[in-house]
Design a protein around this motif. Structure first.
Motif, PDB file in Angstrom:
ATOM      1  N   ALA A 146      30.316  67.200  17.258  1.00  0.00           N
ATOM      2  CA  ALA A 146      30.367  66.173  18.256  1.00  0.00           C
ATOM      3  C   ALA A 146      29.129  65.563  18.147  1.00  0.00           C
ATOM      4  N   LYS A 147      28.086  65.995  17.419  1.00  0.00           N
ATOM      5  CA  LYS A 147      26.782  65.444  17.262  1.00  0.00           C
ATOM      6  C   LYS A 147      26.067  65.506  18.835  1.00  0.00           C
ATOM      7  N   SER A 148      26.405  66.236  19.422  1.00  0.00           N
ATOM      8  CA  SER A 148      25.806  66.292  20.763  1.00  0.00           C
ATOM      9  C   SER A 148      25.922  67.555  21.573  1.00  0.00           C
ATOM     10  N   TYR A 149      25.449  68.046  22.409  1.00  0.00           N
ATOM     11  CA  TYR A 149      25.205  69.631  23.213  1.00  0.00           C
ATOM     12  C   TYR A 149      25.681  69.197  24.580  1.00  0.00           C
ATOM     13  N   LYS A 153      28.519  64.715  27.575  1.00  0.00           N
ATOM     14  CA  LYS A 153      30.210  64.594  27.653  1.00  0.00           C
ATOM     15  C   LYS A 153      30.824  64.409  26.441  1.00  0.00           C
ATOM     16  N   GLU A 154      30.014  64.331  25.279  1.00  0.00           N
ATOM     17  CA  GLU A 154      30.576  64.217  23.990  1.00  0.00           C
ATOM     18  C   GLU A 154      31.373  65.184  23.420  1.00  0.00           C
ATOM     19  N   LEU A 155      30.876  66.216  23.729  1.00  0.00           N
ATOM     20  CA  LEU A 155      31.623  67.582  22.943  1.00  0.00           C
ATOM     21  C   LEU A 155      32.945  67.813  23.739  1.00  0.00           C
ATOM     22  N   PHE A 156      32.788  67.653  25.120  1.00  0.00           N
ATOM     23  CA  PHE A 156      34.070  67.755  25.999  1.00  0.00           C
ATOM     24  C   PHE A 156      34.948  66.665  25.473  1.00  0.00           C
ATOM     25  N   GLU A 157      34.878  65.569  25.200  1.00  0.00           N
ATOM     26  CA  GLU A 157      35.289  64.369  25.243  1.00  0.00           C
ATOM     27  C   GLU A 157      36.116  64.627  23.734  1.00  0.00           C
ATOM     28  N   LEU A 158      35.400  64.982  22.692  1.00  0.00           N
ATOM     29  CA  LEU A 158      35.840  65.523  21.331  1.00  0.00           C
ATOM     30  C   LEU A 158      36.961  66.584  21.511  1.00  0.00           C
ATOM     31  N   ALA A 159      36.997  67.534  22.463  1.00  0.00           N
ATOM     32  CA  ALA A 159      37.820  68.441  22.562  1.00  0.00           C
ATOM     33  C   ALA A 159      39.051  68.170  23.038  1.00  0.00           C
ATOM     34  N   LEU A 160      38.842  67.155  23.904  1.00  0.00           N
ATOM     35  CA  LEU A 160      40.097  66.611  24.777  1.00  0.00           C
ATOM     36  C   LEU A 160      40.815  65.676  23.648  1.00  0.00           C
ATOM     37  N   LEU A 177      25.831  77.481  34.525  1.00  0.00           N
ATOM     38  CA  LEU A 177      26.049  76.390  35.454  1.00  0.00           C
ATOM     39  C   LEU A 177      25.602  75.023  34.960  1.00  0.00           C
ATOM     40  N   SER A 178      24.463  75.058  34.228  1.00  0.00           N
ATOM     41  CA  SER A 178      24.010  73.742  33.683  1.00  0.00           C
ATOM     42  C   SER A 178      24.734  73.047  32.690  1.00  0.00           C
ATOM     43  N   SER A 179      25.129  74.184  31.947  1.00  0.00           N
ATOM     44  CA  SER A 179      25.704  73.492  30.773  1.00  0.00           C
ATOM     45  C   SER A 179      27.457  73.269  30.755  1.00  0.00           C
ATOM     46  N   ASP A 180      28.045  74.490  30.988  1.00  0.00           N
ATOM     47  CA  ASP A 180      29.480  74.610  31.157  1.00  0.00           C
ATOM     48  C   ASP A 180      29.974  73.821  32.583  1.00  0.00           C
ATOM     49  N   VAL A 181      29.579  74.382  33.639  1.00  0.00           N
ATOM     50  CA  VAL A 181      30.078  73.781  35.022  1.00  0.00           C
ATOM     51  C   VAL A 181      29.687  72.315  34.988  1.00  0.00           C
ATOM     52  N   LYS A 182      28.507  72.159  34.952  1.00  0.00           N
ATOM     53  CA  LYS A 182      27.923  70.610  34.912  1.00  0.00           C
ATOM     54  C   LYS A 182      28.673  69.808  33.839  1.00  0.00           C
ATOM     55  N   LEU A 186      31.662  66.687  34.622  1.00  0.00           N
ATOM     56  CA  LEU A 186      31.325  65.192  34.241  1.00  0.00           C
ATOM     57  C   LEU A 186      32.556  64.346  33.466  1.00  0.00           C
ATOM     58  N   VAL A 187      33.280  65.187  32.909  1.00  0.00           N
ATOM     59  CA  VAL A 187      34.531  64.588  32.347  1.00  0.00           C
ATOM     60  C   VAL A 187      35.741  64.801  33.050  1.00  0.00           C
ATOM     61  N   GLY A 188      35.820  65.422  34.309  1.00  0.00           N
ATOM     62  CA  GLY A 188      36.759  65.695  34.959  1.00  0.00           C
ATOM     63  C   GLY A 188      37.722  66.882  34.867  1.00  0.00           C
ATOM     64  N   ILE A 189      36.956  67.826  34.055  1.00  0.00           N
ATOM     65  CA  ILE A 189      37.495  69.265  33.575  1.00  0.00           C
ATOM     66  C   ILE A 189      37.099  70.061  34.732  1.00  0.00           C
ATOM     67  N   SER A 190      38.238  71.001  35.385  1.00  0.00           N
ATOM     68  CA  SER A 190      37.798  71.843  36.237  1.00  0.00           C
ATOM     69  C   SER A 190      37.084  73.021  35.689  1.00  0.00           C
ATOM     70  N   PRO A 191      35.874  73.478  35.874  1.00  0.00           N
ATOM     71  CA  PRO A 191      35.403  74.623  35.454  1.00  0.00           C
ATOM     72  C   PRO A 191      35.340  75.879  36.287  1.00  0.00           C
TER      73      PRO A 191
END
Length: 218
Positions: A146-149, A153-160, A177-182, A186-191
């Motif tokens: 995704a060229k993003s950590y 949002k970019e990695l989650f958006e790529l996976a979707l 909490l800071s990486s996964d939950v947050k 941000l993209v509306g996925i339930s963590p």
């Protein structure tokens, strides 16, 4: 209806690299001018964090690059004669053969939904670790792709996009909490937060103490 599981890898499926990081910090302490190991840990983390937060898009650097640069910076700051490249290799060797949490393989076997690994670690390292432990995710998505950590949002958006799943059709499992939950939020996925150390659970955060407890959410 939940149709797929996104899952973090290091710290969630396998152990984080805290043990090898502590060993490296100890070596720097023994050969440099730091007042304590904790001083080294703090400096190294801040050096890494400053690089990490600016690593996306055209400025993206792999996790290996970030770790090597921050480690070399730390060694120089504390005037240690150690070789940063050699010490980095010790960390990378850990990444490809990390110890796995006791219940992780059972979770992969029993989960009724397809599992997709979503990780900040470089693709080759994740694939090597997955093969080492004989895990069989449906697919793997990394920040290198995704060229993003996370938590961006970019990695989650790529996976979707790659899975064809909508945000409300996915659960994301992670230990941060800071990486996964947050990031997932941000993209509306339930963590679902994997809280193995019994920390205080923030309001409105779904938490489990191990991966098998996640099965009740499906």
């Amino acid at each position: 209806m939940i149709k797929g599981i996104f899952i973090d890898f290091y710290g969630t499926v396998v152990y984080e690299d805290g043990e090898i990081v502590s060993k490296i910090s100890q070596k720097i302490y023994e050969t440099g001018n730091a007042e304590s190991v904790s001083q080294i840990d703090a400096y190294w983390w801040n050096s890494f964090k400053s690089l990490f937060e600016n690593s996306y898009g055209e400025n993206f650097q792999t996790q290996r690059e970030l770790e090597t640069k921050s480690l070399i910076d730390t060694i120089r700051y504390f005037r240690s004669p150690l070789d940063g490249l050699s010490l980095s290799e010790e960390m990378f060797e850990y990444w490809v053969k990390p110890p796995i949490f006791e219940e992780s393989k059972q979770f992969f076997r029993e989960c009724p939904l397809p599992i997709y690994i979503v990780s900040n670690i470089d693709r080759a390292d994740i694939l090597a670790a997955v093969e080492y432990h004989g895990l069989h995710p449906r697919d793997v998505f990394t920040s290198e792709d995704a060229k993003s950590y996370k938590p961006r949002k970019e990695l989650f958006e790529l996976a979707l996009m790659k899975t064809g799943l909508a945000a409300d059709e996915v659960l994301h499992i992670g230990d941060s909490l800071s990486s996964d939950v947050k990031g997932a939020s941000l993209v509306g996925i339930s963590p679902i937060w994997v809280n193995r150390n019994g920390k205080k659970v923030p309001d409105k955060v779904a938490a489990v103490s191990n991966l098998l407890e996640v099965l009740s959410y499906m």
